[in-house]
Scaffold this motif. Structure first.
Motif, short mmCIF file in Angstrom:
data_model
loop_
_atom_site.label_atom_id
_atom_site.label_comp_id
_atom_site.label_asym_id
_atom_site.label_seq_id
_atom_site.Cartn_x
_atom_site.Cartn_y
_atom_site.Cartn_z
N VAL A 85 31.25 55.22 18.22
CA VAL A 85 31.83 55.45 19.28
C VAL A 85 32.83 54.47 19.87
CG1 VAL A 85 29.67 56.85 19.90
CG2 VAL A 85 29.86 54.56 20.62
N THR A 86 33.27 54.74 20.86
CA THR A 86 33.94 53.89 21.91
C THR A 86 33.10 53.81 23.10
OG1 THR A 86 36.30 54.07 20.86
CG2 THR A 86 36.21 53.12 22.95
N VAL A 87 33.22 52.50 23.79
CA VAL A 87 32.39 52.49 25.05
C VAL A 87 33.65 51.80 25.93
CG1 VAL A 87 30.58 51.46 26.31
CG2 VAL A 87 30.27 52.04 23.95
N ALA A 88 33.72 52.34 27.22
CA ALA A 88 34.52 51.89 28.15
C ALA A 88 33.76 51.67 29.49
CB ALA A 88 35.69 52.68 28.54
N VAL A 89 34.10 50.41 30.24
CA VAL A 89 33.47 50.28 31.41
C VAL A 89 34.86 50.00 32.39
CG1 VAL A 89 31.91 48.76 32.72
CG2 VAL A 89 31.79 49.14 30.49
N VAL A 90 34.52 50.88 33.44
CA VAL A 90 35.71 50.81 34.34
C VAL A 90 34.93 50.27 35.87
CG1 VAL A 90 36.91 52.59 33.42
CG2 VAL A 90 35.50 53.29 35.34
N ASP A 91 35.89 49.69 36.87
CA ASP A 91 35.45 49.27 38.10
C ASP A 91 35.57 50.35 39.14
OD1 ASP A 91 38.20 49.54 38.66
OD2 ASP A 91 38.36 47.25 39.12
N ARG A 92 35.25 50.17 40.34
CA ARG A 92 35.16 51.16 41.35
C ARG A 92 36.26 51.79 41.55
NH1 ARG A 92 34.77 55.29 43.26
NH2 ARG A 92 34.19 55.65 45.27
N ASP A 93 37.43 50.91 41.28
CA ASP A 93 38.95 51.90 41.47
C ASP A 93 39.43 52.45 40.13
OD1 ASP A 93 39.10 50.75 44.12
OD2 ASP A 93 39.50 48.67 43.20
#
Length: 190
Positions: A85-93
């Motif tokens: 898999v690929t994992v992404a973490v994004v901020d509130r924006d």
């Protein structure tokens, strides 16, 4: 001896060249006059917002270390189940903080993980729940950058406000993707 056509051609070149020179000169004069009006913009006193009047708002963001910890925890959970898999973490924006592409993850998983993370943080809900909302509001899926498939989980601050989203893509089922995303959230102590 020059012919009338050659003479007209020379005049046209001179007129066009003169016009071009005038435009360039006007631009230079305009730049010089703008700079002359404010020779040292750094010497101005900065404008300070009045905090007492409610002009400012604070927001909480994950550090890159916390985002990396969450992404690694999600990826580790997938690897334990032999999933690529690929994992992404994004901020509130919705801005990507970190993306980890696991060994053997498919090419579509990169953007899918980011879109799932963005969707989860935008609505502060797991994307599996949001996918169910499409029955009543199918046009939600038309929102650019969103993906209403299971595999995204929001990260909330104390009090419930969303501060980040974790998206996982590439497992055979969205339920697995979402379970891995939840492992990333759990690594942050939520």
């Amino acid at each position: 001896m020059t012919t009338p056509d050659q003479s007209n051609s020379t005049r046209k070149r001179l007129i066009i060249g003169g016009a071009a020179a005038a435009v360039v000169a006007a631009g230079v004069i305009g730049v010089v006059s703008v700079n002359a009006q404010d020779p040292d913009p750094g010497s101005k006193t900065p404008v300070v917002a009045d905090v007492a009047n409610g002009n400012l708002q604070q927001s909480t963001h994950l550090t890159i270390a916390a985002a990396t910890k969450a992404a690694q925890a999600a990826l580790d959970a997938a690897v334990k189940e032999n999933q690529h898999v690929t994992v992404a973490v994004v901020d509130r924006d919705g801005n990507t903080i970190v993306t980890l592409r696991g060994d053997g993850a498919g090419p579509q998983s990169y953007s899918s993980a980011q879109e799932k993370a963005f969707t989860a943080v935008s609505w502060n809900a797991p994307t599996s729940q949001l996918a169910k909302r499409l029955d009543g509001a199918p046009h939600l899926a038309d929102i650019k950058g969103t993906l209403f498939l299971a595999g995204g989980a929001p990260v909330a601050a104390k009090g419930g406000a969303p501060i980040a989203g974790i998206g996982v893509a590439g497992a055979p089922s969205g339920d697995q993707d979402e379970r891995f995303a939840q492992a990333g959230v759990a690594a942050l102590g939520n």
